[in-house]
Design an enzyme around this catalytic site. Structure first.
Site, mmCIF file in Angstrom:
data_model
loop_
_atom_site.group_PDB
_atom_site.id
_atom_site.type_symbol
_atom_site.label_atom_id
_atom_site.label_comp_id
_atom_site.label_asym_id
_atom_site.label_seq_id
_atom_site.Cartn_x
_atom_site.Cartn_y
_atom_site.Cartn_z
ATOM 1 N N ASP A 4 1.833 2.007 10.615
ATOM 2 C CA ASP A 4 0.764 1.431 11.426
ATOM 3 C C ASP A 4 -0.571 1.967 10.924
ATOM 4 O O ASP A 4 -0.610 2.860 10.083
ATOM 5 C CB ASP A 4 0.961 1.683 12.926
ATOM 6 N N TYR A 25 -4.353 3.701 10.349
ATOM 7 C CA TYR A 25 -4.961 4.993 10.663
ATOM 8 C C TYR A 25 -5.522 4.945 12.082
ATOM 9 O O TYR A 25 -6.087 3.929 12.497
ATOM 10 C CB TYR A 25 -6.093 5.306 9.684
ATOM 11 N N PHE A 82 -3.211 1.811 4.183
ATOM 12 C CA PHE A 82 -3.531 3.032 3.441
ATOM 13 C C PHE A 82 -4.957 3.077 2.911
ATOM 14 O O PHE A 82 -5.405 4.116 2.429
ATOM 15 C CB PHE A 82 -2.537 3.268 2.290
ATOM 16 N N HIS A 141 7.723 7.819 3.911
ATOM 17 C CA HIS A 141 6.290 7.578 4.086
ATOM 18 C C HIS A 141 5.507 8.680 3.368
ATOM 19 O O HIS A 141 5.934 9.836 3.344
ATOM 20 C CB HIS A 141 5.964 7.569 5.582
#
Length: 232
Positions: free
Chosen positions: A67, A69, A80, A193
């Site tokens: 999801d 930031y 990202f 991740h």
């Protein structure tokens, strides 16, 4: 119909989910959250930036995270990525570290990944919004059905695509992708991740960038230039 400012090439493929009650409920939820003063990231105009920048037929690589930031000024609709001038988040620093180890690409001094998106890298999360300061706060609210539809649409493309699935929520989408290991035409590369919580459990050393390019080149789809411009 759920309003989504996306490239027209996505509209037919995503029409059933865009007009679904699940997306209508998600829209009501987001509207209600903002009405009581909760801050949601990214801001509404940026939530579908990935689908606005990367047309469906142009997709060559899917980078799928979890999801957005959850701190102010970071999320802008590309998984990202952060806008120029924003300090690099830890996950992105780890991405750059693996990119340098994998391909010899020095870390960029910024975190603006739009150049990747414009080459056919769909920078997507499984959930497209988050409440400030509360990671994973919008899981289970309806975004999963939407991103399922996105992944299914890419998987239906006739040309081979590399799917880079980072983290548990992203890896669940592999069920929709005909993988080359099972006689399909696409490549699935699973990894943990890249966040500091999990990067040492399978992210570092996963070599997703070189593997994706080798797959694309082997199927006549060129390669991604992972080196970002010095000035975004």
């Amino acid at each position: 119909m759920f309003e989504a400012p996306i490239d027209p090439s996505w509209r037919d493929a995503l029409h059933p989910v865009l007009v679904s009650e699940e997306m209508a409920a998600l829209d009501r939820f987001l509207t209600a959250e903002e009405a009581v003063g909760r801050k949601i990231f990214p801001p509404a105009p940026d939530r579908f930036r990935a689908l606005a920048l990367t047309p469906l037929p142009a997709v060559r690589v899917v980078v799928l995270g979890q999801d957005p930031y959850y701190r102010p000024g970071q999320a802008h609709g590309l998984a990202f990525s952060v806008r120029p001038g924003v300090r690099l988040p830890p996950s992105l620093r780890n991405i750059y570290r693996e990119l340098e180890s994998d391909c010899g690409v020095p870390p960029a001094r910024h975190g603006f990944l739009e150049a990747w998106a414009r080459q056919g890298v769909l920078l997507l999360n499984t959930v497209l919004t988050v409440e400030e300061g509360r990671p994973a706060s919008h899981q289970g609210r309806g975004w999963e059905a939407f991103t399922d539809a996105v992944i299914r649409a890419v998987a239906a493309l006739p040309d081979p695509v590399a799917f880079l699935l980072w983290g548990g929520p992203a890896q669940k989408k592999a069920a929709f992708v005909p993988d080359v290991s099972a006689g399909g035409r696409h490549l699935i590369l699973n990894a943990t991740h890249p966040s500091p919580l999990s990067a040492y459990r399978g992210w570092f050393g996963s070599r997703p960038f070189s593997q994706a390019n080798a797959f694309l080149e082997g199927n006549g789809r060129g390669r991604i230039d992972w080196a970002l411009p010095a000035t975004p």
